[in-house]
Design a protein around this motif. Structure first.
Motif, PDB file in Angstrom:
ATOM      1  N   LEU A   1       0.984  -1.354   0.227  1.00  0.00           N
ATOM      2  CA  LEU A   1      -0.186   0.151  -0.258  1.00  0.00           C
ATOM      3  C   LEU A   1       1.124   1.524  -0.387  1.00  0.00           C
ATOM      4  CD1 LEU A   1      -2.641  -0.841   2.704  1.00  0.00           C
ATOM      5  CD2 LEU A   1      -2.883  -0.472   0.598  1.00  0.00           C
ATOM      6  N   ALA A   2       1.873   0.864   0.542  1.00  0.00           N
ATOM      7  CA  ALA A   2       3.005   1.932   0.644  1.00  0.00           C
ATOM      8  C   ALA A   2       3.095   2.486  -0.576  1.00  0.00           C
ATOM      9  CB  ALA A   2       3.844   2.044   2.261  1.00  0.00           C
ATOM     10  N   GLU A   3       3.976   1.307  -1.112  1.00  0.00           N
ATOM     11  CA  GLU A   3       4.358   1.399  -2.636  1.00  0.00           C
ATOM     12  C   GLU A   3       3.203   2.245  -3.227  1.00  0.00           C
ATOM     13  OE1 GLU A   3       7.788  -2.641  -1.888  1.00  0.00           O
ATOM     14  OE2 GLU A   3       5.085  -2.254  -3.184  1.00  0.00           O
ATOM     15  N   ALA A   4       2.609   1.364  -2.953  1.00  0.00           N
ATOM     16  CA  ALA A   4       1.197   2.119  -4.303  1.00  0.00           C
ATOM     17  C   ALA A   4       1.120   3.554  -3.984  1.00  0.00           C
ATOM     18  CB  ALA A   4       0.147   1.301  -4.118  1.00  0.00           C
ATOM     19  N   LEU A   5       0.913   4.308  -3.149  1.00  0.00           N
ATOM     20  CA  LEU A   5       0.837   5.699  -2.571  1.00  0.00           C
ATOM     21  C   LEU A   5       2.004   6.585  -2.827  1.00  0.00           C
ATOM     22  CD1 LEU A   5      -1.644   4.933  -1.064  1.00  0.00           C
ATOM     23  CD2 LEU A   5      -0.927   6.458   0.433  1.00  0.00           C
ATOM     24  N   ARG A   6       3.146   5.941  -2.956  1.00  0.00           N
ATOM     25  CA  ARG A   6       4.587   6.519  -3.667  1.00  0.00           C
ATOM     26  C   ARG A   6       5.133   6.226  -5.247  1.00  0.00           C
ATOM     27  NH1 ARG A   6       8.252   2.946  -1.040  1.00  0.00           N
ATOM     28  NH2 ARG A   6       9.814   4.180  -2.197  1.00  0.00           N
ATOM     29  N   GLY A   7       3.599   6.170  -6.208  1.00  0.00           N
ATOM     30  CA  GLY A   7       3.294   5.297  -7.448  1.00  0.00           C
ATOM     31  C   GLY A   7       4.390   4.578  -7.488  1.00  0.00           C
ATOM     32  N   GLN A   8       4.442   3.252  -7.028  1.00  0.00           N
ATOM     33  CA  GLN A   8       5.017   2.352  -7.459  1.00  0.00           C
ATOM     34  C   GLN A   8       4.281   1.142  -7.295  1.00  0.00           C
ATOM     35  OE1 GLN A   8       8.510   1.649  -4.879  1.00  0.00           O
ATOM     36  NE2 GLN A   8       9.160   3.556  -5.566  1.00  0.00           N
ATOM     37  N   ALA A   9       2.991   0.927  -8.530  1.00  0.00           N
ATOM     38  CA  ALA A   9       1.740   0.091  -7.701  1.00  0.00           C
ATOM     39  C   ALA A   9       1.651  -1.029  -8.718  1.00  0.00           C
ATOM     40  CB  ALA A   9       0.730   1.077  -8.266  1.00  0.00           C
ATOM     41  N   GLU A  10       3.107  -1.866  -8.895  1.00  0.00           N
ATOM     42  CA  GLU A  10       3.504  -3.300  -9.669  1.00  0.00           C
ATOM     43  C   GLU A  10       2.713  -3.841  -8.606  1.00  0.00           C
ATOM     44  OE1 GLU A  10       6.013  -5.929 -12.136  1.00  0.00           O
ATOM     45  OE2 GLU A  10       6.638  -4.631 -10.673  1.00  0.00           O
ATOM     46  N   ARG A  11       2.858  -4.334  -7.386  1.00  0.00           N
ATOM     47  CA  ARG A  11       2.880  -5.037  -6.200  1.00  0.00           C
ATOM     48  C   ARG A  11       1.212  -5.224  -5.829  1.00  0.00           C
ATOM     49  NH1 ARG A  11       7.129  -7.852  -2.672  1.00  0.00           N
ATOM     50  NH2 ARG A  11       6.792  -6.065  -1.525  1.00  0.00           N
ATOM     51  N   PHE A  12       1.355  -3.681  -5.964  1.00  0.00           N
ATOM     52  CA  PHE A  12      -0.421  -3.492  -5.324  1.00  0.00           C
ATOM     53  C   PHE A  12      -1.602  -4.164  -6.529  1.00  0.00           C
ATOM     54  CE2 PHE A  12      -3.956  -0.907  -6.040  1.00  0.00           C
ATOM     55  CZ  PHE A  12      -4.428  -0.676  -4.987  1.00  0.00           C
ATOM     56  N   ASP A  13      -1.049  -3.456  -7.936  1.00  0.00           N
ATOM     57  CA  ASP A  13      -1.903  -4.228  -8.913  1.00  0.00           C
ATOM     58  C   ASP A  13      -1.808  -5.858  -9.195  1.00  0.00           C
ATOM     59  OD1 ASP A  13      -2.437  -2.046  -9.399  1.00  0.00           O
ATOM     60  OD2 ASP A  13      -0.913  -1.620 -11.281  1.00  0.00           O
ATOM     61  N   ALA A  14      -1.138  -6.664  -8.511  1.00  0.00           N
ATOM     62  CA  ALA A  14      -1.543  -7.418  -8.860  1.00  0.00           C
ATOM     63  C   ALA A  14      -2.414  -8.517  -7.851  1.00  0.00           C
ATOM     64  CB  ALA A  14       0.230  -8.702  -8.544  1.00  0.00           C
TER      65      ALA A  14
END
Length: 427
Positions: A379-392
């Motif tokens: 979730l923190a990655e997604a909010l930082r713009g790194q959404a690949e793992r979130f999207d999975a």
């Protein structure tokens, strides 16, 4: 305003000192407002703070009030439905990404404990115990599956091997995972909350969220205040209620029961679990147990669909405790409590986004100690713009329970009865 304390568990009685955190009052602004101060919310807040975000956490009761402060305290890898299910339903590419994250939660916990000096009785080693050859075959296949994804800290145990780590005649064998382990779960989340505050994060307890107003900047409302934020993270899990109706529709709170015995003598504790590993069996409605830091046997199991509080937890748990360890037939039970976890139809966690700036993670289906820490990171990655793992995770399909909210409890209980009968018959 009502004031909610922790449930009357052993964990609450033995919790490390923690400050009183005042309720939210008035209007405030922040980068991220997190709803829920359990593992998911606190883990997310900590990862965000480590990357320079301003974070405010709102908790309806106390830090760790829900499943994070009531669970069995076991670090168990993977998901409630294993990676082979993901392979069959979604294909190898998505399975590879989710599989790589299946063993990350324990590493995050150990890093947090070491980095922030959290005192939570962390011990290594977890055992999956098999009642019959069918379950042994499943564990052998699981070992091969996990090793394909790089998880190699596994050892199969024959009958003699399992009896060397669990002093009972119930099991024919098992599997030892040395990257598993156990902790005092409430002290873990309290230590993580202290780390959040050490980095400038703000936590308000007794601050139940009553409404979230969506928009370019979301507004999170409590009875006495509001927080305006660029992003909102919804991390209430089984204690979220109907705050976000679309999340409640595809999940179901379930209760599990736990007891803690009186402190055992050093000799008795060592006789029961000589290596001090935690244990869970391989049944559909499984039992799980371990020793606490002060040598109590913490034993849990059973599921109450719909999260009703049983009238007598001890009467539900004690028979299996004594069946496992007949030498404890006269042991005193000092604490008994219920905790809720959130079940999904797929038994896989639900991670996603509502609108442009409301993110959520829920529905660990019994594997919450480890996955919630992974969820905080992605979730923190997604909010930082790194959404690949979130999207999975967001791409996983999720379905409503058969029969809708009215019939989900009896339908799910019928399914559980079927699998429980299969366990008893060994088929």
């Amino acid at each position: 305003m009502s004031y909610t304390e922790h449930t009357g568990s052993y964990y609450a009685a033995s919790a490390n000192p923690s400050p009183e955190r005042p309720p939210l009052q008035g209007s405030h602004e922040t980068d991220v407002c997190v709803i829920g101060a359990g593992y998911t919310g606190i883990s997310t807040a900590l990862f965000l703070l480590e990357h320079g975000f301003r974070v405010t956490v709102l908790e309806a009761a106390k830090v760790g009030f829900g499943a994070s402060g009531r669970n069995g305290g076991q670090i168990v890898n993977s998901y409630s439905r294993d990676i082979d299910v993901i392979e069959r339903t979604l294909g190898n590419d998505q399975a590879r990404m989710l599989g790589d994250m299946a063993f990350e939660g324990g590493r995050i916990i150990r890093d947090r404990v070491k980095r922030y000096g959290i005192k939570c009785d962390l011990k290594d080693g977890g055992v999956f115990a098999a009642f019959n050859q069918k379950q042994m075959d499943h564990l052998q296949a699981q070992k091969q599956l996990w090793e394909r994804y790089g998880h190699t800290e596994l050892q199969m145990l024959d009958t003699a091997g399992i009896q060397n780590v669990v002093n009972t005649d119930l099991y024919v064998g098992g599997m030892l995972d040395m990257s598993g382990g156990h902790i005092h779960p409430l002290n873990l989340v309290l230590g993580e909350a202290a780390a959040v505050e050490s980095l400038g994060g703000i936590i308000h307890e007794q601050s139940r969220v009553i409404r979230v107003d969506q928009g370019a900047r979301a507004v999170v409302n409590t009875e006495q205040g509001q927080v305006t934020a660029k992003f909102v993270v919804v991390a209430g899990n089984a204690y979220l209620g109907d705050l976000i109706p679309q999340l409640a529709a595809k999940s179901m709170p379930c209760g599990t029961q736990v007891v803690a015995t009186e402190p055992l003598s050093p000799e008795m504790a060592h006789a029961l679990l000589p290596q001090d590993y935690c244990v869970e069996d391989c049944s559909y409605l499984l039992d799980y147990y371990r020793l606490s830091g002060d040598r109590r046997l913490i034993f849990g199991g059973g599921v109450v669909y719909g999260a009703r509080d049983p009238a007598d937890v001890v009467s539900l748990v004690r028979p299996n405790l004594v069946k496992t360890f007949p030498q404890l037939k006269d042991v005193k039970i000092d604490y008994a409590w219920t905790g809720n976890f959130l079940l999904t139809v797929s038994r896989l966690p639900q991670v996603g986004r509502i609108g442009n700036n409301i993110y959520y993670s829920q529905g660990c289906s019994g594997h919450g100690v480890t996955f919630t820490h992974v969820a905080g990171k992605i979730l923190a990655e997604a909010l930082r713009g790194q959404a690949e793992r979130f999207d999975a995770f967001a791409a996983l399909p999720h379905y409503p329970f058969p029969g809708g909210r009215l019939l989900r409890v009896p339908f799910t209980a019928m399914g559980a009865w079927y699998y429980q009968m299969r366990d008893k018959l060994g088929i």
